[in-house]
Design a protein around this motif. Structure first.
Motif, PDB file in Angstrom:
ATOM      1  N   ARG A  90      72.036 -63.623   6.524  1.00  0.00           N
ATOM      2  CA  ARG A  90      72.293 -61.961   6.386  1.00  0.00           C
ATOM      3  C   ARG A  90      72.808 -61.404   7.811  1.00  0.00           C
ATOM      4  O   ARG A  90      73.768 -60.732   7.354  1.00  0.00           O
ATOM      5  CB  ARG A  90      70.923 -61.391   6.279  1.00  0.00           C
ATOM      6  CG  ARG A  90      71.091 -59.782   5.645  1.00  0.00           C
ATOM      7  CD  ARG A  90      69.643 -59.544   5.411  1.00  0.00           C
ATOM      8  NE  ARG A  90      69.422 -58.152   5.986  1.00  0.00           N
ATOM      9  CZ  ARG A  90      68.797 -58.206   7.285  1.00  0.00           C
ATOM     10  NH1 ARG A  90      68.034 -59.124   7.560  1.00  0.00           N
ATOM     11  NH2 ARG A  90      68.685 -56.960   8.204  1.00  0.00           N
ATOM     12  N   GLU A  91      72.358 -62.035   8.546  1.00  0.00           N
ATOM     13  CA  GLU A  91      73.130 -61.706   9.885  1.00  0.00           C
ATOM     14  C   GLU A  91      74.509 -62.017  10.189  1.00  0.00           C
ATOM     15  O   GLU A  91      75.489 -61.126  10.427  1.00  0.00           O
ATOM     16  CB  GLU A  91      72.346 -62.137  11.218  1.00  0.00           C
ATOM     17  CG  GLU A  91      70.879 -61.661  11.393  1.00  0.00           C
ATOM     18  CD  GLU A  91      70.230 -62.297  12.267  1.00  0.00           C
ATOM     19  OE1 GLU A  91      69.312 -61.552  12.964  1.00  0.00           O
ATOM     20  OE2 GLU A  91      70.204 -63.504  12.500  1.00  0.00           O
ATOM     21  N   SER A  97      81.336 -58.715   8.157  1.00  0.00           N
ATOM     22  CA  SER A  97      81.638 -57.176   7.877  1.00  0.00           C
ATOM     23  C   SER A  97      82.065 -56.327   8.798  1.00  0.00           C
ATOM     24  O   SER A  97      83.058 -55.445   8.932  1.00  0.00           O
ATOM     25  CB  SER A  97      80.559 -56.479   6.833  1.00  0.00           C
ATOM     26  OG  SER A  97      80.822 -55.382   6.633  1.00  0.00           O
ATOM     27  N   VAL A  98      81.335 -56.309  10.113  1.00  0.00           N
ATOM     28  CA  VAL A  98      81.570 -55.349  11.248  1.00  0.00           C
ATOM     29  C   VAL A  98      82.931 -55.879  11.917  1.00  0.00           C
ATOM     30  O   VAL A  98      83.809 -54.999  12.099  1.00  0.00           O
ATOM     31  CB  VAL A  98      80.323 -55.517  12.376  1.00  0.00           C
ATOM     32  CG1 VAL A  98      80.856 -54.761  13.623  1.00  0.00           C
ATOM     33  CG2 VAL A  98      79.397 -54.809  11.796  1.00  0.00           C
ATOM     34  N   VAL A 103      88.880 -55.181  13.182  1.00  0.00           N
ATOM     35  CA  VAL A 103      90.193 -55.646  13.154  1.00  0.00           C
ATOM     36  C   VAL A 103      91.064 -54.638  12.414  1.00  0.00           C
ATOM     37  O   VAL A 103      92.163 -54.511  12.591  1.00  0.00           O
ATOM     38  CB  VAL A 103      90.333 -57.306  12.506  1.00  0.00           C
ATOM     39  CG1 VAL A 103      91.571 -57.397  12.110  1.00  0.00           C
ATOM     40  CG2 VAL A 103      89.496 -58.129  13.340  1.00  0.00           C
ATOM     41  N   ARG A 104      90.560 -54.100  11.097  1.00  0.00           N
ATOM     42  CA  ARG A 104      91.088 -53.344  10.551  1.00  0.00           C
ATOM     43  C   ARG A 104      91.725 -51.985  10.949  1.00  0.00           C
ATOM     44  O   ARG A 104      92.785 -51.257  11.007  1.00  0.00           O
ATOM     45  CB  ARG A 104      90.648 -53.045   9.161  1.00  0.00           C
ATOM     46  CG  ARG A 104      90.894 -53.771   7.783  1.00  0.00           C
ATOM     47  CD  ARG A 104      90.321 -53.381   6.606  1.00  0.00           C
ATOM     48  NE  ARG A 104      89.221 -54.207   6.546  1.00  0.00           N
ATOM     49  CZ  ARG A 104      87.860 -54.101   6.015  1.00  0.00           C
ATOM     50  NH1 ARG A 104      87.450 -52.961   5.727  1.00  0.00           N
ATOM     51  NH2 ARG A 104      87.007 -55.115   6.036  1.00  0.00           N
ATOM     52  N   LYS A 105      90.842 -51.394  12.060  1.00  0.00           N
ATOM     53  CA  LYS A 105      91.007 -50.273  12.910  1.00  0.00           C
ATOM     54  C   LYS A 105      92.286 -50.540  13.721  1.00  0.00           C
ATOM     55  O   LYS A 105      92.677 -49.440  14.232  1.00  0.00           O
ATOM     56  CB  LYS A 105      89.722 -49.875  13.465  1.00  0.00           C
ATOM     57  CG  LYS A 105      88.791 -49.235  12.730  1.00  0.00           C
ATOM     58  CD  LYS A 105      87.415 -48.999  13.304  1.00  0.00           C
ATOM     59  CE  LYS A 105      86.411 -48.413  12.346  1.00  0.00           C
ATOM     60  NZ  LYS A 105      85.222 -48.110  13.108  1.00  0.00           N
TER      61      LYS A 105
END
Length: 106
Positions: A90-91, A97-98, A103-105
């Protein structure tokens, strides 16, 4: 990781202590062409890559298959992998995701 031919050509040329002008003189290829290749604005043919490799003093296959040091992990990257392996599933999913969001930013 994708293969960046222009960056690879530039790195190989610089590792041999050569300028674009020196490669031009030794290969007969124009400086403009060499610059376009290194900036991924134009792709060389295999015939031209062979000429370039000879001028730089390497085997043409070295362009694609040598100097694995470019892909070696730094100590910091190794530490990240070690820490990642200690996370729960889960982590790991959350962290991925984070990271993708960060990276997209950029």
């Amino acid at each position: 990781m994708t293969f960046d031919l222009g960056k690879r050509l530039r790195n190989l040329r610089k590792s041999k202590g050569l300028t674009l002008d020196k490669v031009r003189d030794q290969s007969g290829l124009s400086r403009t062409t060499l610059s376009l290749w290194e900036n991924n604005k134009m792709a060389p043919s295999m015939e031209k890559l062979q000429i370039w490799a000879t001028a730089v003093g390497i085997d043409v296959l070295d362009i694609f298959f040598s100097d694995e040091s470019e892909y070696e992990l730094t100590a910091e990257e190794m530490k990240l992998i070690e820490l990642f392996r200690e996370l729960s599933k889960r982590e790991k999913t959350h962290l991925m995701s984070v990271l993708k969001s960060m990276v997209r930013k950029q």
